[in-house]
Motif scaffolding. Structure first.
Motif, PDB file in Angstrom:
ATOM      1  N   ARG A   4     113.078 160.059 -31.332  1.00 42.11           N
ATOM      2  CA  ARG A   4     114.148 159.098 -31.062  1.00 42.11           C
ATOM      3  C   ARG A   4     115.145 159.532 -29.768  1.00 42.11           C
ATOM      4  O   ARG A   4     115.495 158.795 -28.916  1.00 42.11           O
ATOM      5  CB  ARG A   4     114.836 158.562 -32.298  1.00 42.11           C
ATOM      6  CG  ARG A   4     115.857 157.398 -32.162  1.00 42.11           C
ATOM      7  CD  ARG A   4     114.969 156.213 -31.721  1.00 42.11           C
ATOM      8  NE  ARG A   4     115.227 155.872 -30.170  1.00 42.11           N
ATOM      9  CZ  ARG A   4     114.558 155.161 -29.585  1.00 42.11           C
ATOM     10  NH1 ARG A   4     113.731 154.250 -30.455  1.00 42.11           N
ATOM     11  NH2 ARG A   4     114.866 154.944 -28.182  1.00 42.11           N
ATOM     12  N   ARG A   7     113.262 159.765 -26.518  1.00 42.98           N
ATOM     13  CA  ARG A   7     113.256 158.172 -25.968  1.00 42.98           C
ATOM     14  C   ARG A   7     114.935 157.923 -25.434  1.00 42.98           C
ATOM     15  O   ARG A   7     114.588 157.300 -24.642  1.00 42.98           O
ATOM     16  CB  ARG A   7     112.598 157.615 -27.076  1.00 42.98           C
ATOM     17  CG  ARG A   7     111.077 157.701 -27.156  1.00 42.98           C
ATOM     18  CD  ARG A   7     110.615 156.915 -28.352  1.00 42.98           C
ATOM     19  NE  ARG A   7     110.649 155.767 -28.609  1.00 42.98           N
ATOM     20  CZ  ARG A   7     110.185 154.996 -29.542  1.00 42.98           C
ATOM     21  NH1 ARG A   7     109.611 155.715 -30.457  1.00 42.98           N
ATOM     22  NH2 ARG A   7     110.425 153.734 -29.635  1.00 42.98           N
ATOM     23  N   HIS A 123      99.056 161.079 -23.855  1.00 46.68           N
ATOM     24  CA  HIS A 123      98.480 160.059 -22.660  1.00 46.68           C
ATOM     25  C   HIS A 123      97.530 160.470 -21.910  1.00 46.68           C
ATOM     26  O   HIS A 123      97.134 161.617 -21.774  1.00 46.68           O
ATOM     27  CB  HIS A 123      99.806 159.724 -21.936  1.00 46.68           C
ATOM     28  CG  HIS A 123     100.988 158.734 -22.694  1.00 46.68           C
ATOM     29  ND1 HIS A 123     101.280 159.157 -23.891  1.00 46.68           N
ATOM     30  CD2 HIS A 123     101.420 157.362 -22.440  1.00 46.68           C
ATOM     31  CE1 HIS A 123     102.200 158.060 -24.167  1.00 46.68           C
ATOM     32  NE2 HIS A 123     102.185 157.264 -23.292  1.00 46.68           N
TER      33      HIS A 123
HETATM   34  P1  NAD Z   1     112.156 153.274 -25.990  1.00 44.06           P
HETATM   35  O1  NAD Z   1     113.537 153.697 -26.456  1.00 44.06           O
HETATM   36  O2  NAD Z   1     111.130 153.598 -26.786  1.00 44.06           O
HETATM   37  O3  NAD Z   1     111.803 153.698 -24.525  1.00 44.06           O
HETATM   38  C1  NAD Z   1     112.760 154.339 -23.652  1.00 44.06           C
HETATM   39  C2  NAD Z   1     111.909 155.456 -22.934  1.00 44.06           C
HETATM   40  O4  NAD Z   1     111.147 156.429 -23.613  1.00 44.06           O
HETATM   41  C3  NAD Z   1     110.833 154.775 -22.136  1.00 44.06           C
HETATM   42  O5  NAD Z   1     111.162 153.939 -20.684  1.00 44.06           O
HETATM   43  C4  NAD Z   1     109.703 155.962 -21.834  1.00 44.06           C
HETATM   44  O6  NAD Z   1     110.316 156.630 -20.787  1.00 44.06           O
HETATM   45  C5  NAD Z   1     110.157 156.729 -23.107  1.00 44.06           C
HETATM   46  N1  NAD Z   1     109.000 156.423 -23.954  1.00 44.06           N
HETATM   47  C6  NAD Z   1     109.055 155.573 -25.250  1.00 44.06           C
HETATM   48  N2  NAD Z   1     107.763 155.657 -25.890  1.00 44.06           N
HETATM   49  C7  NAD Z   1     107.148 156.532 -25.277  1.00 44.06           C
HETATM   50  C8  NAD Z   1     105.788 157.190 -25.553  1.00 44.06           C
HETATM   51  N3  NAD Z   1     105.060 156.900 -26.537  1.00 44.06           N
HETATM   52  N4  NAD Z   1     105.203 158.204 -24.709  1.00 44.06           N
HETATM   53  C9  NAD Z   1     105.988 158.653 -23.673  1.00 44.06           C
HETATM   54  N5  NAD Z   1     107.330 157.966 -23.393  1.00 44.06           N
HETATM   55  C10 NAD Z   1     107.818 157.107 -23.948  1.00 44.06           C
HETATM   56  O7  NAD Z   1     112.081 151.598 -25.827  1.00 44.06           O
HETATM   57  P2  NAD Z   1     111.731 150.804 -26.685  1.00 44.06           P
HETATM   58  O8  NAD Z   1     112.219 149.385 -26.314  1.00 44.06           O
HETATM   59  O9  NAD Z   1     111.567 151.123 -28.121  1.00 44.06           O
HETATM   60  O10 NAD Z   1     109.961 150.504 -26.182  1.00 44.06           O
HETATM   61  C11 NAD Z   1     109.324 149.520 -26.576  1.00 44.06           C
HETATM   62  C12 NAD Z   1     108.057 150.175 -27.257  1.00 44.06           C
HETATM   63  O11 NAD Z   1     107.234 150.526 -26.055  1.00 44.06           O
HETATM   64  C13 NAD Z   1     107.880 151.297 -27.961  1.00 44.06           C
HETATM   65  O12 NAD Z   1     107.188 151.221 -28.903  1.00 44.06           O
HETATM   66  C14 NAD Z   1     107.733 152.391 -27.073  1.00 44.06           C
HETATM   67  O13 NAD Z   1     106.943 153.397 -27.624  1.00 44.06           O
HETATM   68  C15 NAD Z   1     106.875 151.781 -26.126  1.00 44.06           C
HETATM   69  N6  NAD Z   1     106.906 152.127 -24.657  1.00 44.06           N
HETATM   70  C16 NAD Z   1     105.792 153.112 -24.504  1.00 44.06           C
HETATM   71  C17 NAD Z   1     105.882 154.079 -23.062  1.00 44.06           C
HETATM   72  C18 NAD Z   1     104.967 154.786 -22.919  1.00 44.06           C
HETATM   73  O14 NAD Z   1     103.794 155.299 -23.545  1.00 44.06           O
HETATM   74  N7  NAD Z   1     104.893 155.641 -21.999  1.00 44.06           N
HETATM   75  C19 NAD Z   1     106.798 153.676 -22.110  1.00 44.06           C
HETATM   76  C20 NAD Z   1     107.872 152.708 -22.553  1.00 44.06           C
HETATM   77  C21 NAD Z   1     108.083 152.088 -23.941  1.00 44.06           C
END
Ligand code: NAD
Ligand code: FAD
Length: 157
Positions: A4, A7, A123
């Motif tokens: 968390r 992120r 990834h």
């Molecule tokens: P969040 O707070 O999870 O996202 C904020 C930032 O964290 C993203 O812009 C990204 O840079 C990073 N992030 C989040 N999940 C990640 C992951 N699994 N791998 C690598 N980087 C990650 O925002 P949110 O509103 O909770 O997002 C919605 C959903 O979309 C969540 O389930 C999140 O995991 C997913 N998401 C995945 C990625 C990714 O895989 N690269 C990026 C963005 C959001």
């Protein structure tokens, strides 16, 4: 550091929002993504980063092609649809460029052949060789601190 906290920090890097599209046999498949980068001009290369558990992963591997569609501020519903957040009731209208499905009325659609695939942690990076682009005027949809927003241009002296 827990996930968390990581992120929360990464979320403070403001981005646009894309939908990645590819062919799923005869159908289109889309996925919302903000991990996008333009990486080389000569040759023209871009990259995306796909979660190893995402359905999109095996679909891009199978087709060897994908498009990245930059969403406008009128397309939040499309982003939410392809992130599995909220289904768009009236469906999604796809166009096609060189046989690859694209999201109509995106600010830009960038169509690629997969040039290289690199597994990095949880990834996979798909480096794409750009085959075609289409651009449309409009304003971008943004993503910051886990929230959608829009962009207002402010001029600095
Ligand atoms: P969040 O707070 O999870 O996202 C904020 C930032 O964290 C993203 O812009 C990204 O840079 C990073 N992030 C989040 N999940 C990640 C992951 N699994 N791998 C690598 N980087 C990650 O925002 P949110 O509103 O909770 O997002 C919605 C959903 O979309 C969540 O389930 C999140 O995991 C997913 N998401 C995945 C990625 C990714 O895989 N690269 C990026 C963005 C959001
Ligand atoms: P699914 O979950 O199978 O599909 C995603 C959604 O799209 C489903 O609801 C499905 O019904 C719908 N859909 C697919 N094809 C069609 C079609 N033809 N017509 C209509 N609807 C269709 N994940 C990453 O791996 N990398 C990222 O860079 C990334 N960035 C993100 C940025 C943001 C702002 C958000 C909100 C999410 C991001 N995600 C990212 C998470 C990713 O969007 C979701 O985890 C997504 O659900 C994974 O998609 P999937 O391929 O597993 O497919």
């Amino acid at each position: 550091m827990d996930s968390r906290e990581f992120r929360n920090a990464m979320g403070r890097f403001a981005t646009g929002v894309t939908v990645i599209t590819t062919n799923d046999g005869t159908d289109a498949h889309g996925m919302t993504a903000n991990a996008f980068m333009s990486i080389s001009l000569e040759p023209k290369l871009i990259t995306i980063s796909i979660d190893n558990h995402a359905n999109m992963l095996k679909k891009i591997k199978a087709s060897g092609q994908y498009a990245v569609n930059f969403l406008s501020d009128q397309q939040q519903d499309i982003s939410m649809n392809f992130a599995g957040q909220k289904k768009k009731e009236d469906g999604v209208d796809f166009g096609f460029i060189q046989g690859v499905p694209v999201i109509k009325e995106s600010l830009a659609s960038v169509v690629c052949d997969v040039e290289q695939e690199i597994v990095v942690g949880d990834h996979t990076l798909f480096i794409g060789s750009v085959k075609d682009v289409k651009v449309t005027d409009g304003n971008p949809l943004t993503f910051y601190c886990g929230k959608y927003g829009d962009y207002r241009q402010k001029e600095y002296a």
